[in-house]
Design a protein around this motif. Structure first.
Motif, PDB file in Angstrom:
ATOM      1  N   ALA A  43       0.833  -1.210   0.000  1.00 35.35           N
ATOM      2  CA  ALA A  43       0.000   0.000   0.000  1.00 35.35           C
ATOM      3  C   ALA A  43       0.861   1.251   0.000  1.00 35.35           C
ATOM      4  N   VAL A  44       0.407   2.241  -0.772  1.00 36.04           N
ATOM      5  CA  VAL A  44       0.894   3.626  -0.669  1.00 36.04           C
ATOM      6  C   VAL A  44      -0.370   4.488  -0.665  1.00 36.04           C
ATOM      7  N   PRO A  45      -0.283   5.763  -0.241  1.00 36.22           N
ATOM      8  CA  PRO A  45      -1.482   6.609  -0.281  1.00 36.22           C
ATOM      9  C   PRO A  45      -2.000   6.756  -1.718  1.00 36.22           C
ATOM     10  N   ALA A  46      -3.308   7.000  -1.862  1.00 39.63           N
ATOM     11  CA  ALA A  46      -3.911   7.143  -3.197  1.00 39.63           C
ATOM     12  C   ALA A  46      -3.257   8.288  -3.977  1.00 39.63           C
ATOM     13  N   ASP A  47      -2.754   9.315  -3.244  1.00 37.98           N
ATOM     14  CA  ASP A  47      -2.103  10.451  -3.918  1.00 37.98           C
ATOM     15  C   ASP A  47      -0.584  10.359  -3.754  1.00 37.98           C
ATOM     16  N   ALA A  48      -0.057   9.129  -3.776  1.00 44.92           N
ATOM     17  CA  ALA A  48       1.368   8.897  -3.473  1.00 44.92           C
ATOM     18  C   ALA A  48       2.299   9.750  -4.328  1.00 44.92           C
ATOM     19  N   CYS A  71      -5.457  -0.340  -5.118  1.00 45.32           N
ATOM     20  CA  CYS A  71      -4.944   1.037  -4.963  1.00 45.32           C
ATOM     21  C   CYS A  71      -4.883   1.725  -6.336  1.00 45.32           C
ATOM     22  N   PRO A  72      -5.507   2.904  -6.464  1.00 36.62           N
ATOM     23  CA  PRO A  72      -5.556   3.559  -7.779  1.00 36.62           C
ATOM     24  C   PRO A  72      -4.314   4.399  -8.118  1.00 36.62           C
ATOM     25  N   ALA A  73      -3.349   4.510  -7.181  1.00 32.81           N
ATOM     26  CA  ALA A  73      -2.186   5.373  -7.419  1.00 32.81           C
ATOM     27  C   ALA A  73      -1.348   4.851  -8.591  1.00 32.81           C
TER      28      ALA A  73
END
Ligand SMILES: CC(C)(COP(=O)(O)OP(=O)(O)OC[C@H]1O[C@@H](n2cnc3c(N)ncnc32)[C@H](O)[C@@H]1OP(=O)(O)O)[C@@H](O)C(=O)NCCC(=O)NCCS
Length: 234
Positions: A43-48, A71-73
């Motif tokens: 996982a990374v943040p969606a706005d990575a 995850c959509p990033a």
């Protein structure tokens, strides 16, 4: 958070790794992944930003699979795509258990423990319900049905964002299908999850119409379409 709050479902891997599954996590900066052999999800943040992807690359090592689940990033351009699968996220509403649901009676459902792992891995190899590793069982409760001592069906809990539990690894050996085993196991898990004040959800690939029909019969509804994606770290 109320039980009707679906925001935790937007980042089920990150939310699980920060919460219920923190003891099974490896973390660096804004990136996280599971311990090897538990599951490959990361996982990374969606706005990575680039730094989060750099953290994930350091965690996973060079040339490794970054299984980003839903995850959509978008990773940097030097991360090669490995897979891209369309699917859906389904949830069972709080009052969603169909009142006319008919399930087989007399089927014994048992909890699966560490000694059952080789048989679980065999069943997964025969049925391919999705990724399953030697320590995946540690993510939650796994239930099975045996016939003449052989494990013929199982299902269990995987991701655990706050307020929710994902039902996963739903599979029945080909020779034992159509007897309601999967329905029995998914309904039993959903009932247990609901009883502890959480809500059941699950994921399924769009081409798996048999599973989608089964889940709809059990009262699950599609919350949203998702894309499962994996990349190779540089
Ligand atoms: C999808 C899968 C788990 C279904 O397992 P199963 O044990 O055969 O499922 P069930 O028997 O509960 O239900 C299947 C069908 O049998 C029917 N059925 C249920 N109880 C029955 C009974 N007592 N007698 C006869 N048929 C029955 C159901 O009506 C159902 O039909 P439907 O799909 O039209 O609703 C199985 O096909 C499988 O392992 N597939 C490969 C792995 C996979 O894709 N897993 C899902 C990942 S998301």
């Amino acid at each position: 958070m109320t039980h009707d709050d679906t925001r935790a479902l937007d980042d089920p891997v990150g939310q699980s790794l920060r919460g219920t599954h923190a003891h099974l996590a490896r973390r660096l900066g804004k990136a996280a992944t599971y311990l090897p052999d538990v599951t490959t999800f990361a996982a990374v943040p969606a706005d990575a930003e680039a730094s989060a992807w750099a953290d994930l690359a350091e965690l996973l090592g060079p040339g490794a699979l970054a299984d980003m689940f839903t995850c959509p990033a978008t990773p940097p351009p030097d991360w090669d795509p490995v897979f891209h699968l369309e699917g859906r996220r389904m949830i069972r509403p709080a009052d969603g258990r169909p009142s006319d649901l008919r399930l087989p009676t007399g089927t014994e459902v048992t909890e699966l423990g560490p000694a059952d792992v080789p048989k679980m891995l065999d069943l997964v190899a025969r049925t391919r319900p999705g990724p399953f590793w030697p320590r995946t069982r540690e993510l939650g409760t796994y239930l099975g049905i045996r016939a003449n001592g052989t494990l013929v069906a199982m299902a269990g809990e995987r991701l655990r964002p706050p307020g929710w539990a994902e039902i996963s690894a739903v599979c029945t050996a080909p020779e034992a299908r159509g007897r309601g085993h999967a329905a029995r196991l998914v309904d039993e898990l959903a009932t247990r999850i609901t009883a502890r004040g959480q809500r059941p959800f699950l994921h399924v690939t769009e081409t798996n119409t048999a599973a989608i029909t089964l889940y709809e019969r059990l009262g699950f509804e599609t919350r949203e379409q998702v894309t499962f994606r994996g990349f190779r770290t540089p």
